[in-house]
Design a protein around this motif. Structure first.
Motif, PDB file in Angstrom:
ATOM      1  N   LEU A   1      -9.163 -14.635  -3.131  1.00 56.81           N
ATOM      2  CA  LEU A   1      -9.880 -13.644  -3.608  1.00 56.81           C
ATOM      3  C   LEU A   1      -9.380 -12.518  -4.332  1.00 56.81           C
ATOM      4  O   LEU A   1      -9.971 -12.158  -5.429  1.00 56.81           O
ATOM      5  N   SER A   2      -8.236 -12.292  -4.080  1.00 58.38           N
ATOM      6  CA  SER A   2      -7.346 -11.296  -4.773  1.00 58.38           C
ATOM      7  C   SER A   2      -7.254 -11.815  -6.082  1.00 58.38           C
ATOM      8  O   SER A   2      -7.258 -11.012  -7.112  1.00 58.38           O
ATOM      9  N   LYS A   3      -6.623 -12.913  -6.243  1.00 57.52           N
ATOM     10  CA  LYS A   3      -6.505 -13.712  -7.566  1.00 57.52           C
ATOM     11  C   LYS A   3      -7.661 -13.775  -8.420  1.00 57.52           C
ATOM     12  O   LYS A   3      -7.656 -13.480  -9.568  1.00 57.52           O
ATOM     13  N   VAL A   4      -8.837 -14.121  -7.834  1.00 58.62           N
ATOM     14  CA  VAL A   4     -10.165 -14.385  -8.731  1.00 58.62           C
ATOM     15  C   VAL A   4     -10.633 -12.773  -9.117  1.00 58.62           C
ATOM     16  O   VAL A   4     -10.863 -12.696 -10.302  1.00 58.62           O
ATOM     17  N   LEU A   5     -10.443 -11.886  -8.213  1.00 58.86           N
ATOM     18  CA  LEU A   5     -10.969 -10.581  -8.583  1.00 58.86           C
ATOM     19  C   LEU A   5     -10.039 -10.106  -9.877  1.00 58.86           C
ATOM     20  O   LEU A   5     -10.645  -9.241 -10.800  1.00 58.86           O
ATOM     21  N   SER A   6      -8.744 -10.164  -9.854  1.00 56.54           N
ATOM     22  CA  SER A   6      -7.968  -9.723 -10.925  1.00 56.54           C
ATOM     23  C   SER A   6      -8.259 -10.454 -12.100  1.00 56.54           C
ATOM     24  O   SER A   6      -7.935  -9.789 -13.173  1.00 56.54           O
ATOM     25  N   ASP A   7      -8.562 -11.963 -12.102  1.00 56.87           N
ATOM     26  CA  ASP A   7      -8.714 -12.564 -13.326  1.00 56.87           C
ATOM     27  C   ASP A   7      -9.986 -12.536 -14.069  1.00 56.87           C
ATOM     28  O   ASP A   7     -10.198 -12.746 -15.071  1.00 56.87           O
ATOM     29  N   TYR A   8     -10.803 -12.412 -13.164  1.00 61.00           N
ATOM     30  CA  TYR A   8     -12.363 -12.449 -13.532  1.00 61.00           C
ATOM     31  C   TYR A   8     -13.391 -11.398 -13.490  1.00 61.00           C
ATOM     32  O   TYR A   8     -14.420 -11.056 -13.733  1.00 61.00           O
ATOM     33  N   SER A   9     -12.504  -9.971 -13.169  1.00 61.22           N
ATOM     34  CA  SER A   9     -13.231  -8.803 -12.946  1.00 61.22           C
ATOM     35  C   SER A   9     -11.956  -7.759 -13.086  1.00 61.22           C
ATOM     36  O   SER A   9     -11.011  -8.017 -13.128  1.00 61.22           O
ATOM     37  N   PRO A  10     -12.582  -6.558 -13.483  1.00 55.86           N
ATOM     38  CA  PRO A  10     -11.641  -5.380 -13.746  1.00 55.86           C
ATOM     39  C   PRO A  10     -11.115  -4.940 -12.430  1.00 55.86           C
ATOM     40  O   PRO A  10     -10.463  -3.799 -12.446  1.00 55.86           O
ATOM     41  N   ILE A  11     -11.895  -5.319 -11.251  1.00 57.64           N
ATOM     42  CA  ILE A  11     -11.335  -5.005  -9.853  1.00 57.64           C
ATOM     43  C   ILE A  11      -9.834  -5.530  -9.448  1.00 57.64           C
ATOM     44  O   ILE A  11     -10.021  -6.765  -9.788  1.00 57.64           O
ATOM     45  N   HIS A  12      -9.008  -4.871  -8.991  1.00 56.67           N
ATOM     46  CA  HIS A  12      -7.829  -5.351  -8.535  1.00 56.67           C
ATOM     47  C   HIS A  12      -7.733  -5.066  -6.960  1.00 56.67           C
ATOM     48  O   HIS A  12      -7.759  -3.683  -6.709  1.00 56.67           O
ATOM     49  N   VAL A  13      -7.864  -5.774  -6.104  1.00 54.46           N
ATOM     50  CA  VAL A  13      -7.727  -5.380  -4.698  1.00 54.46           C
ATOM     51  C   VAL A  13      -6.432  -6.286  -4.138  1.00 54.46           C
ATOM     52  O   VAL A  13      -6.161  -7.559  -4.603  1.00 54.46           O
ATOM     53  N   SER A  14      -5.534  -5.684  -3.368  1.00 55.47           N
ATOM     54  CA  SER A  14      -4.252  -6.376  -3.027  1.00 55.47           C
ATOM     55  C   SER A  14      -4.833  -7.265  -2.071  1.00 55.47           C
ATOM     56  O   SER A  14      -5.562  -7.107  -1.283  1.00 55.47           O
ATOM     57  N   MET A  15      -3.965  -8.398  -1.941  1.00 57.09           N
ATOM     58  CA  MET A  15      -4.070  -9.516  -0.733  1.00 57.09           C
ATOM     59  C   MET A  15      -3.811  -8.776   0.547  1.00 57.09           C
ATOM     60  O   MET A  15      -4.954  -9.198   1.320  1.00 57.09           O
ATOM     61  N   GLY A  16      -2.981  -7.773   0.706  1.00 56.10           N
ATOM     62  CA  GLY A  16      -2.956  -7.477   2.009  1.00 56.10           C
ATOM     63  C   GLY A  16      -4.063  -6.641   2.631  1.00 56.10           C
ATOM     64  O   GLY A  16      -4.460  -6.820   3.658  1.00 56.10           O
ATOM     65  N   PHE A  17      -4.647  -5.932   1.833  1.00 58.10           N
ATOM     66  CA  PHE A  17      -5.971  -5.174   2.190  1.00 58.10           C
ATOM     67  C   PHE A  17      -6.902  -6.048   2.492  1.00 58.10           C
ATOM     68  O   PHE A  17      -7.632  -5.677   3.169  1.00 58.10           O
ATOM     69  N   LEU A  18      -7.094  -7.141   1.487  1.00 58.80           N
ATOM     70  CA  LEU A  18      -8.208  -8.056   1.863  1.00 58.80           C
ATOM     71  C   LEU A  18      -8.252  -8.813   3.074  1.00 58.80           C
ATOM     72  O   LEU A  18      -8.990  -9.096   4.227  1.00 58.80           O
ATOM     73  N   LEU A  19      -6.963  -8.967   3.455  1.00 58.90           N
ATOM     74  CA  LEU A  19      -6.447  -9.924   4.671  1.00 58.90           C
ATOM     75  C   LEU A  19      -6.704  -9.059   5.949  1.00 58.90           C
ATOM     76  O   LEU A  19      -7.290  -9.448   6.997  1.00 58.90           O
TER      77      LEU A  19
ATOM     78  N   SER B   1       1.412  -7.722   8.600  1.00 57.01           N
ATOM     79  CA  SER B   1       1.469  -8.428   7.560  1.00 57.01           C
ATOM     80  C   SER B   1       0.737  -7.995   6.394  1.00 57.01           C
ATOM     81  O   SER B   1       1.304  -8.053   5.212  1.00 57.01           O
ATOM     82  N   SER B   2      -0.230  -7.344   6.623  1.00 56.12           N
ATOM     83  CA  SER B   2      -0.961  -6.736   5.404  1.00 56.12           C
ATOM     84  C   SER B   2      -0.046  -5.692   4.814  1.00 56.12           C
ATOM     85  O   SER B   2       0.067  -5.489   3.432  1.00 56.12           O
ATOM     86  N   LEU B   3       0.685  -4.705   5.707  1.00 56.11           N
ATOM     87  CA  LEU B   3       1.790  -3.755   5.104  1.00 56.11           C
ATOM     88  C   LEU B   3       2.790  -4.318   4.455  1.00 56.11           C
ATOM     89  O   LEU B   3       3.307  -4.006   3.425  1.00 56.11           O
ATOM     90  N   PHE B   4       3.547  -5.354   5.137  1.00 55.90           N
ATOM     91  CA  PHE B   4       4.709  -5.981   4.650  1.00 55.90           C
ATOM     92  C   PHE B   4       4.365  -6.826   3.245  1.00 55.90           C
ATOM     93  O   PHE B   4       5.023  -6.914   2.148  1.00 55.90           O
ATOM     94  N   LEU B   5       2.912  -7.334   3.076  1.00 58.31           N
ATOM     95  CA  LEU B   5       2.449  -8.051   1.893  1.00 58.31           C
ATOM     96  C   LEU B   5       2.499  -6.928   0.800  1.00 58.31           C
ATOM     97  O   LEU B   5       2.597  -7.365  -0.373  1.00 58.31           O
ATOM     98  N   THR B   6       2.191  -5.762   1.213  1.00 57.88           N
ATOM     99  CA  THR B   6       1.957  -4.581   0.069  1.00 57.88           C
ATOM    100  C   THR B   6       3.441  -4.096  -0.431  1.00 57.88           C
ATOM    101  O   THR B   6       3.449  -3.586  -1.415  1.00 57.88           O
ATOM    102  N   ILE B   7       4.385  -3.882   0.710  1.00 56.21           N
ATOM    103  CA  ILE B   7       5.499  -3.238   0.278  1.00 56.21           C
ATOM    104  C   ILE B   7       6.599  -4.237  -0.124  1.00 56.21           C
ATOM    105  O   ILE B   7       7.752  -3.543  -0.778  1.00 56.21           O
ATOM    106  N   ILE B   8       6.643  -5.435   0.443  1.00 51.61           N
ATOM    107  CA  ILE B   8       7.719  -6.380  -0.406  1.00 51.61           C
ATOM    108  C   ILE B   8       7.324  -6.915  -1.845  1.00 51.61           C
ATOM    109  O   ILE B   8       6.040  -7.347  -2.029  1.00 51.61           O
TER     110      ILE B   8
END
Length: 280
Positions: free
Chosen positions: A44-62, A92-99
């Motif tokens: 979802l994070s990849k699709v939103l970044s590639d096909y829309s102006p919306i960028h949502v981090s994977m950690g937040f979506l998880l 996991s969401s936190l570490f995905l965001t900060i790493i």
């Protein structure tokens, strides 16, 4: 008790770190997808970044995907399991965001194998200590507590959607490497935890009544009690036989250690169960 809780929290933190490292150092840089809710969040994070102006981090979506599942688990499974599982998801969401995302290798196959293995180690040790990484694991627990429903078909459909979507949008080669991740992670989780969906525990104990009550207070499972006698000591004992799912193994082991640490327990694979696989 405090030492066990501290150790469990440490295991949950370690599992979350391993999951984030696997994603940010291997799978995400190679555009290879994980399984379960992690794979959905990644896609979802990849699709939103590639096909829309919306960028949502994977950690937040998880984290967002796991909130309704955590509520369901809290009501249907148990507070302890769900609490530690949700803590695992939050970390996991936190570490995905900060790493930071960093590519160690240009070889997609190496990224797929190492990412799958490292992620599976995190999932395996978390499961072994009576928690989970959220998502499908909590759904599996709900199904196992409510009805005798195998979680395999649900996991297959979910992962098939991830693989097919990734293949359609980003090339079928990526989808094939995603299958490599699924295979590697499944083998490692089976080696660390247990590969069998159902297990039979045969417990030889002198404290049968106390142990029976403790098991019934924690697990929604029936127990068969049989008289037994020690061949060497000739002491009368009882054997408790109970069929559980793989997700209940940690809870059962903890109950036995608390009630009768001297009990002899044999855990064996259960190929099939016929009849009513739960206790009202």
């Amino acid at each position: 008790m405090i030492w066990l809780q501290t150790k469990k929290i440490f295991i949950v933190i370690l599992g979350a770190i391993l999951n984030a490292l696997a994603m940010n150092f291997f799978l995400i840089p190679a555009n290879v997808y994980s399984s379960g809710f992690t794979g959905i969040a990644q896609l979802l994070s990849k699709v939103l970044s590639d096909y829309s102006p919306i960028h949502v981090s994977m950690g937040f979506l998880l984290l967002v995907l796991n909130i309704p599942v955590a509520i369901l688990g809290w009501k249907k499974v148990g507070k302890s399991f769900t609490f530690y599982s949700f803590i695992s998801v939050v970390l996991s969401s936190l570490f995905l965001t900060i790493i930071p995302v960093y590519k160690f290798s240009q070889d997609i196959l190496l990224n797929a194998v190492f990412g799958g293995v490292i992620q599976a180690i995190g999932v395996g040790i978390t499961l072994k200590w009576g928690a989970s990484t959220g998502g499908v694991d909590i759904i599996a627990m709900v199904l196992s507590r409510m009805k005798d429903k195998p979680v395999g078909p649900y996991m297959f459909v979910l992962n098939a959607i991830i693989v097919m979507t990734a293949g359609y949008l980003y090339g079928w080669e990526k989808a094939l490497y995603t299958l490599v991740v699924l295979y590697a992670s499944t083998r490692v989780i089976d080696a660390i935890h247990t590969r069998h969906a159902k297990l039979t525990a045969m417990i030889i104990t002198k404290n049968a009544e106390e142990l029976k009550q403790a098991i019934h207070a924690s697990l929604v499972r029936g127990i068969t009690m049989l008289p037994a006698r020690g061949a060497f000591s000739n002491e009368p004992k009882d054997m408790l036989m109970i069929v559980i799912t793989r997700y209940e193994l940690y809870d059962l082991e903890k109950i036995i250690k608390d009630v009768d640490p001297h009990a002899f327990t044999n855990i064996v694979q259960t190929a099939a169960v016929y009849g009513f696989f739960r206790r009202e």
